[in-house]
Design a protein around this motif. Sequence first.
Motif, PDB file in Angstrom:
ATOM      1  N   SER A  56       0.821  -1.242  -0.177  1.00 17.07           N
ATOM      2  CA  SER A  56       0.022   0.108   0.101  1.00 17.07           C
ATOM      3  C   SER A  56       0.848   1.105  -0.156  1.00 17.07           C
ATOM      4  O   SER A  56       2.114   1.245   0.729  1.00 17.07           O
ATOM      5  N   LEU A  57       0.285   2.186  -0.655  1.00 16.21           N
ATOM      6  CA  LEU A  57       1.108   3.628  -0.729  1.00 16.21           C
ATOM      7  C   LEU A  57      -0.094   4.664  -0.185  1.00 16.21           C
ATOM      8  O   LEU A  57      -1.103   4.784  -0.434  1.00 16.21           O
ATOM      9  N   GLN A  58       0.297   5.232   0.704  1.00 18.86           N
ATOM     10  CA  GLN A  58      -0.456   6.477   1.147  1.00 18.86           C
ATOM     11  C   GLN A  58       0.408   7.883   0.807  1.00 18.86           C
ATOM     12  O   GLN A  58       1.577   7.924   1.590  1.00 18.86           O
ATOM     13  N   ALA A  59      -0.307   8.745   0.335  1.00 17.96           N
ATOM     14  CA  ALA A  59       0.456  10.002   0.029  1.00 17.96           C
ATOM     15  C   ALA A  59      -0.423  11.217   0.318  1.00 17.96           C
ATOM     16  O   ALA A  59      -1.701  11.230   0.215  1.00 17.96           O
ATOM     17  N   ILE A  60       0.087  12.032   1.196  1.00 15.83           N
ATOM     18  CA  ILE A  60      -0.681  13.318   1.738  1.00 15.83           C
ATOM     19  C   ILE A  60      -0.094  14.453   1.078  1.00 15.83           C
ATOM     20  O   ILE A  60       1.072  14.687   1.292  1.00 15.83           O
ATOM     21  N   GLU A  61      -0.958  15.185   0.435  1.00 13.00           N
ATOM     22  CA  GLU A  61      -0.372  16.512  -0.217  1.00 13.00           C
ATOM     23  C   GLU A  61      -0.737  17.682   0.505  1.00 13.00           C
ATOM     24  O   GLU A  61      -1.999  18.056   0.711  1.00 13.00           O
ATOM     25  N   ASP A  62       0.126  18.623   1.234  1.00  8.15           N
ATOM     26  CA  ASP A  62      -0.252  19.763   1.692  1.00  8.15           C
ATOM     27  C   ASP A  62      -0.425  20.652   0.747  1.00  8.15           C
ATOM     28  O   ASP A  62       0.206  20.974   0.094  1.00  8.15           O
ATOM     29  N   LEU A  63      -1.614  21.539   0.770  1.00  8.33           N
ATOM     30  CA  LEU A  63      -2.201  22.255  -0.208  1.00  8.33           C
ATOM     31  C   LEU A  63      -1.740  23.714   0.442  1.00  8.33           C
ATOM     32  O   LEU A  63      -2.187  24.925  -0.465  1.00  8.33           O
ATOM     33  N   LYS A  64      -1.043  23.931   1.264  1.00  5.02           N
ATOM     34  CA  LYS A  64      -0.468  25.280   1.723  1.00  5.02           C
ATOM     35  C   LYS A  64      -1.690  26.040   1.887  1.00  5.02           C
ATOM     36  O   LYS A  64      -1.645  27.438   1.732  1.00  5.02           O
ATOM     37  N   PRO A  74      -4.382  28.226   4.472  1.00  8.66           N
ATOM     38  CA  PRO A  74      -4.135  28.761   6.056  1.00  8.66           C
ATOM     39  C   PRO A  74      -4.776  27.805   7.102  1.00  8.66           C
ATOM     40  O   PRO A  74      -4.275  27.895   8.055  1.00  8.66           O
ATOM     41  N   ARG A  75      -5.835  27.269   6.777  1.00  7.04           N
ATOM     42  CA  ARG A  75      -6.501  26.257   7.523  1.00  7.04           C
ATOM     43  C   ARG A  75      -6.136  24.798   7.691  1.00  7.04           C
ATOM     44  O   ARG A  75      -6.395  23.958   8.318  1.00  7.04           O
ATOM     45  N   GLY A  76      -4.865  24.448   6.695  1.00  2.00           N
ATOM     46  CA  GLY A  76      -4.464  23.358   6.680  1.00  2.00           C
ATOM     47  C   GLY A  76      -5.111  22.341   5.700  1.00  2.00           C
ATOM     48  O   GLY A  76      -5.038  20.953   5.859  1.00  2.00           O
ATOM     49  N   ASN A  77      -5.681  22.513   4.723  1.00  5.16           N
ATOM     50  CA  ASN A  77      -6.436  21.568   3.727  1.00  5.16           C
ATOM     51  C   ASN A  77      -5.558  20.611   3.090  1.00  5.16           C
ATOM     52  O   ASN A  77      -4.285  20.991   2.932  1.00  5.16           O
ATOM     53  N   LYS A  78      -5.730  19.471   2.996  1.00  4.83           N
ATOM     54  CA  LYS A  78      -5.004  18.445   2.336  1.00  4.83           C
ATOM     55  C   LYS A  78      -5.610  17.554   1.274  1.00  4.83           C
ATOM     56  O   LYS A  78      -6.902  17.720   1.516  1.00  4.83           O
ATOM     57  N   ARG A  79      -4.716  16.964   0.442  1.00  5.52           N
ATOM     58  CA  ARG A  79      -5.286  15.964  -0.481  1.00  5.52           C
ATOM     59  C   ARG A  79      -4.642  14.674  -0.130  1.00  5.52           C
ATOM     60  O   ARG A  79      -3.455  14.596   0.315  1.00  5.52           O
ATOM     61  N   ASN A  80      -5.697  13.607  -0.106  1.00  4.14           N
ATOM     62  CA  ASN A  80      -4.876  12.129   0.382  1.00  4.14           C
ATOM     63  C   ASN A  80      -5.118  11.315  -1.063  1.00  4.14           C
ATOM     64  O   ASN A  80      -6.266  11.380  -1.490  1.00  4.14           O
ATOM     65  N   ILE A  81      -4.090  10.554  -0.934  1.00  2.47           N
ATOM     66  CA  ILE A  81      -4.127   9.531  -2.056  1.00  2.47           C
ATOM     67  C   ILE A  81      -3.770   8.201  -1.470  1.00  2.47           C
ATOM     68  O   ILE A  81      -2.669   7.886  -0.781  1.00  2.47           O
TER      69      ILE A  81
END
Length: 382
Positions: free
Chosen positions: A136-144, A146-153
């Motif tokens: 398995s591969l989990q990737a978390i993208e920091d969208l920069k 101000p409130r910390g939104n993230k994208r998860n793959i």
Amino acid sequence: MFEYANLSILVGDLEAAIGIFEQMLFYQEDLPRVRLELGVLYFRLNAYSSAQNYLESVFDFDPPAEVIEKVNLFLNEINKNTVKFQTRHVLGFGAKHATNANSGIGTDFIDVLGLRLIVNPDVKPSSDKSFVYRYSLQAIEDLKHPRGNKRNIFFAVTDERPINYDDFDLSSLVLSVGQDFYLESTNKYFSSPVANLSYTGSQIFLADRGLLNTHQMSFQIGSKRKNNLYMGLKINHDERNFERNKNKSGYMNGISSVFSYEFPNNLFTSFEYSFNKYVAKIESEDYTQRLFNISLIKNLPNDYSLSLNFNQLKKNFYKASFPWPLRRDLGNTITFNASKLFSQCHNISLGISKSNFNSTVGLYEKKNTSTSADYAYICLGD
């Protein structure tokens, strides 16, 4: 000027301090301690590019050892805070023993049109051992944001190979993409509200032939209360395509509620209840499904962990399928697992699971007890 800059820092006026330090460098540029101070101030303002420029410039002026140590500390923190993707790979394999490896019928008789037929012993449950491989591969993208939104793959591959029953070789591919939206808190009773929108696609193979593929869209919104109680609500739409029986293909709509609570003594519990309705291409395959799940996780000293999970599934069909009566299913599964983490990279777990599936149609009566041992390497590629 240095004393005035420090006073500005003490009263929280970081911009004024930056102006003073930059003026000092205008008069005399070979001041490594001033460059360090500017790097730290820009770091505190989250201006990482300017902070990195000043910190790296310190090395051009033969700084003392204590300055170099501080510079390296902040450069490492900048690298952590500016990484766009954080990834985690897990590579694992294990062995499992199942008392009903052939998915055999768990009853002695089947009633058909008022007649009681004896189940052939050849289709009764039989045990087997199997080997399981997974990645398995989990990737978390920091969208920069101000409130910390993230994208998860998330991507996972699993493959289970029984020793004797080759027809029950089971493989799966799963890909999930989602995004967390951190919302502003507007209620004094709840904090950190989060909304999540995600897509999950999967492909399941039986005996290396396509069996089922799914496409699910879901939306979940939830929030914490007092930092240990989480409450969430989720809706989903799921398209299902059975490649070997097109009549069973269709779509499922559902809603579920999720509650979780973390106790002070490292005990974590969660509860989920969901209601789903499935609409197939033929009416006899339409059903409603209710799912109840509760789990307990206890973290122990020295990286030991125990978990207990109970799952109950109720499935009610709308129309009987000739020659069977109207079908009602009830399935209960309880699973216990113990794991140990070694040197932060190696995880070993042992588990036992017992399931009992009852139905008004005897053909679907099934029981199974499985025991498993699993090893996972969780630092691959980190």
